[in-house]
Scaffold this active site. Structure first.
Site, PDB file in Angstrom:
ATOM      1  N   HIS B 133      64.757  -0.551  52.696  1.00  0.00           N
ATOM      2  CA  HIS B 133      64.628  -1.798  51.930  1.00  0.00           C
ATOM      3  C   HIS B 133      63.872  -1.452  50.639  1.00  0.00           C
ATOM      4  O   HIS B 133      63.073  -0.514  50.615  1.00  0.00           O
ATOM      5  CB  HIS B 133      63.806  -2.765  52.793  1.00  0.00           C
ATOM      6  CG  HIS B 133      63.651  -4.154  52.263  1.00  0.00           C
ATOM      7  ND1 HIS B 133      62.795  -4.462  51.238  1.00  0.00           N
ATOM      8  CD2 HIS B 133      64.229  -5.312  52.648  1.00  0.00           C
ATOM      9  CE1 HIS B 133      62.852  -5.766  51.014  1.00  0.00           C
ATOM     10  NE2 HIS B 133      63.710  -6.310  51.850  1.00  0.00           N
ATOM     11  N   ASP B 210      58.188   1.072  58.476  1.00  0.00           N
ATOM     12  CA  ASP B 210      58.455  -0.301  58.054  1.00  0.00           C
ATOM     13  C   ASP B 210      59.068  -0.996  59.259  1.00  0.00           C
ATOM     14  O   ASP B 210      60.247  -0.806  59.561  1.00  0.00           O
ATOM     15  CB  ASP B 210      59.409  -0.273  56.853  1.00  0.00           C
ATOM     16  CG  ASP B 210      60.015  -1.637  56.553  1.00  0.00           C
ATOM     17  OD1 ASP B 210      59.718  -2.611  57.277  1.00  0.00           O
ATOM     18  OD2 ASP B 210      60.797  -1.723  55.589  1.00  0.00           O
ATOM     19  N   GLN B 213      61.880  -5.336  60.707  1.00  0.00           N
ATOM     20  CA  GLN B 213      63.021  -5.762  61.517  1.00  0.00           C
ATOM     21  C   GLN B 213      62.868  -5.374  62.982  1.00  0.00           C
ATOM     22  O   GLN B 213      63.657  -5.819  63.813  1.00  0.00           O
ATOM     23  CB  GLN B 213      64.316  -5.142  60.957  1.00  0.00           C
ATOM     24  CG  GLN B 213      64.664  -5.571  59.552  1.00  0.00           C
ATOM     25  CD  GLN B 213      64.965  -7.058  59.452  1.00  0.00           C
ATOM     26  OE1 GLN B 213      65.323  -7.714  60.424  1.00  0.00           O
ATOM     27  NE2 GLN B 213      64.823  -7.598  58.247  1.00  0.00           N
ATOM     28  N   LYS B 236      59.323 -13.017  60.043  1.00  0.00           N
ATOM     29  CA  LYS B 236      60.552 -12.520  60.679  1.00  0.00           C
ATOM     30  C   LYS B 236      60.431 -12.550  62.199  1.00  0.00           C
ATOM     31  O   LYS B 236      61.343 -12.179  62.910  1.00  0.00           O
ATOM     32  CB  LYS B 236      60.864 -11.111  60.193  1.00  0.00           C
ATOM     33  CG  LYS B 236      61.235 -11.053  58.705  1.00  0.00           C
ATOM     34  CD  LYS B 236      61.838  -9.719  58.349  1.00  0.00           C
ATOM     35  CE  LYS B 236      61.798  -9.438  56.863  1.00  0.00           C
ATOM     36  NZ  LYS B 236      62.749 -10.242  56.094  1.00  0.00           N
ATOM     37  N   CYS B 374      68.365  -6.591  49.416  1.00  0.00           N
ATOM     38  CA  CYS B 374      67.240  -5.794  48.918  1.00  0.00           C
ATOM     39  C   CYS B 374      67.400  -4.329  49.312  1.00  0.00           C
ATOM     40  O   CYS B 374      66.417  -3.650  49.630  1.00  0.00           O
ATOM     41  CB  CYS B 374      65.897  -6.335  49.399  1.00  0.00           C
ATOM     42  SG  CYS B 374      65.551  -7.983  48.796  1.00  0.00           S
TER      43      CYS B 374
END
Lengths: 148, 416
Positions: B133, B210, B213, B236, B374
């Protein structure tokens, strides 16, 4: 919101079969347009005869609205003077953004098919990208313009 | 078509009951019941989260770490209690390792500026992958620009998997940090980060993940992963917007300078010298998002109440059903076909731009993301300007996937 109002037959036709699609080489002026939100990219080319647009073509990729709008634009501006193109741009812009704008098919011709876009605010930039790009070309600007 | 592809039946997953917890799922959009398939961009909130925030403002609000009065104490207890909930959720060793930030993006920027920037020399390297991302690209580009370090990118395959052999060639004596997505937002790929971390550890290279998700859809255990930094966002994972977490290994956080100065991050201030606060407050300048932290903790408790394993299992069933149904649509191409995926289906349709797909689906009440997600380099790699993306969550149903398919068939008739 009625989808048929957005994707009118004229729009669908010009998306499937864009007119004046391709590069104009040599061109008196050209400019690149980019809509970062949806990735629409196009280049508008013009050849001028004095103050008049002798020829206009475009290439690039984008959604049905941006491709059809660019295709309709190249047909509409051919033979018009810079001043007439500015006037036409103002009218198209009003039709795209103002709910109470008068849609006059006698002045707008096939461009009137874009009037359904105003019911879909997220799509106005798609329809106006080619016009901003044409203005940039006419200003002889070579820096990419953006709708952001 | 739907008869050929049977819907799996999750007997032990009462999705109807879960849906009643999410007030927004009763919304009508363009006269149709909402089908929300954009949870990878931002999930929806259960009533428990909304009520926790309301309750805090109605009964407990005052500034934290400030007053001796009762409300300040209550607010502080709730805010710090939330930190313990987060710690337990990702199995960090200590709440000193849980830094509240605005979200994943701010967490990565914090590490770039406070950890990497003081360390990097010209010629040093930061290693990322091609499926990142923008939030895991741009902060590194900025710090490389500031220090003369270089950004190296591990390529991905046509299925959307990070190339491990290329990684082994790229990681080396100049690598100062490996920064990887745990799950790709644009493709859904679950990156086998354990392998990458194991190799980086052999070379004593720290690893940032990261996890934006990953945290909402699977069990994340930062000790088992043995990563050094882990970043995620509350919004999220059924929590509020504007708050997220940087997990950092305590020894690294201790050595890092603060990145913002102000109240709450200090022990004492004179004009000659300021003594910084201890972890985690050293990195939390100014009045924090107290309600956000409380809402995030309520979201975590909600997820834990269902169970992350059950969520992952149900979402996998949704993914398999959606993949089968979408694959059967003529001209539809799924972008991201790794065998190990989270419940994200990115796709294009022949002759129909994703932006048009998005508009047509919206008129049917179906919300998907369209665009570059993104992740412009991912779009470039697959040579598409954009994709449409249906991202599924545990509150979605098989019937909603049928609604998506019907709307896509409608798009095909209209523009295909």
């Amino acid at each position: 919101m009625d989808l048929k109002d957005l994707y009118r037959d004229v729009i669908v036709d010009h998306n499937r079969h864009p007119r004046n699609f391709g590069k104009l080489d040599p061109a008196d002026a050209h400019a690149d347009g980019f809509n970062p939100l949806c990735g629409d990219r196009l280049t508008v080319y013009v050849n001028l005869d004095g103050e008049n647009i002798e020829e206009a073509k475009f290439e690039g990729s984008g959604c049905a609205i941006s491709v059809a709008s660019a295709s309709l634009l190249t047909e509409a501006v051919k033979g018009k003077s810079r001043a007439e193109v500015r006037e036409l741009f103002d009218e198209v812009h009003a039709v795209l953004t103002q709910h109470d704008a008068n849609v006059d098919p006698s002045r707008l011709g096939k461009l009137a098919a874009l009037s359904g876009v105003r019911e879909f605010p997220a799509r106005v930039k798609c329809a106006s990208l080619c016009w901003h790009t044409l203005n940039a070309a006419l200003d002889r600007a070579t820096a990419p313009v953006t709708t952001e | 078509m739907s008869a050929a592809i049977g819907r799996p039946r999750s007997v032990d997953f009462d999705v109807a009951r879960i849906r009643r917890d999410f007030p927004i799922l009763n919304e009508q959009v363009n006269g149709k019941p909402l089908v929300y398939l954009d949870s990878a961009a931002s999930s929806q909130r259960p009533r428990a989260v909304i009520e926790a925030i309301d309750n805090y403002y109605e009964h407990d609000h005052a500034n934290v770490h400030r007053g001796v009065h009762t409300l300040s104490q209550r607010a502080t207890d709730a805010y710090e209690g939330a930190r313990e909930t987060v710690r337990g959720f990702i199995n960090a060793r200590s709440t000193r390792e849980i830094i509240y930030v605005r979200g994943t993006t701010e967490a990565i920027n914090l590490v770039a500026q406070s950890y990497a920037r003081p360390l990097l020399q010209p010629g040093d390297e930061i290693l990322i992958s091609a499926l990142e991302h923008h939030a895991n690209i741009v902060p590194w580009q900025i710090v490389c620009g500031q220090t003369g370090a270089q950004l190296k990118v591990i390529p991905i395959s046509q299925t959307g998997e990070v190339d491990f052999a290329a990684f082994e060639r790229l990681i080396g004596p100049r690598t100062r940090l490996l920064a990887l997505a745990h799950i790709s937002n644009a493709l859904g790929t679950i990156v086998p980060v354990e392998r990458f971390i194991a190799r980086a550890k052999e070379l004593k290279i720290p690893v940032l993940l990261d996890g934006a998700q990953a945290v909402p859809h699977s069990i994340v255990d930062v000790q088992a992963l043995d990563c050094d930094f882990y970043c995620f966002s509350a919004h999220k994972m059924v929590g509020p917007t504007g708050i997220g977490v940087l997990y950092g290994r305590e020894s690294l956080l201790e050595a890092m300078p603060p990145w913002q100065g102000g109240g709450d991050m200090i022990l004492s201030v004179t004009f000659e010298k300021t003594t910084y606060n201890q972890l985690p407050w050293k990195f939390e300048a100014g009045t924090p998002d107290i309600a956000g932290a409380i809402g995030m903790a309520a979201g975590i408790r909600y997820l834990q109440g269902i169970g992350m394993e059950r969520i992952a299992a149900y979402e996998h069933e949704l993914l398999e059903y959606a993949t089968a149904r979408l694959s059967a649509i003529p001209g539809l191409r799924i972008i991201g076909t790794s065998p190990h995926k989270a419940a994200v289906v990115s796709f294009t349709m022949a002759g129909i731009h994703p932006h048009d797909i998005g508009t047509i689906l919206d008129t049917e009440g179906v919300a998907v993301r369209t665009g570059h997600h993104c992740a412009m380099p991912v779009m470039d790699f697959f040579k598409v300007p954009a994709t449409a993306r249906a991202s599924l969550s545990f509150y979605n149903t098989f019937e909603e996937i049928d609604r998506l398919v019907a709307a896509l068939e409608h798009a095909r008739k209209l523009l295909g």
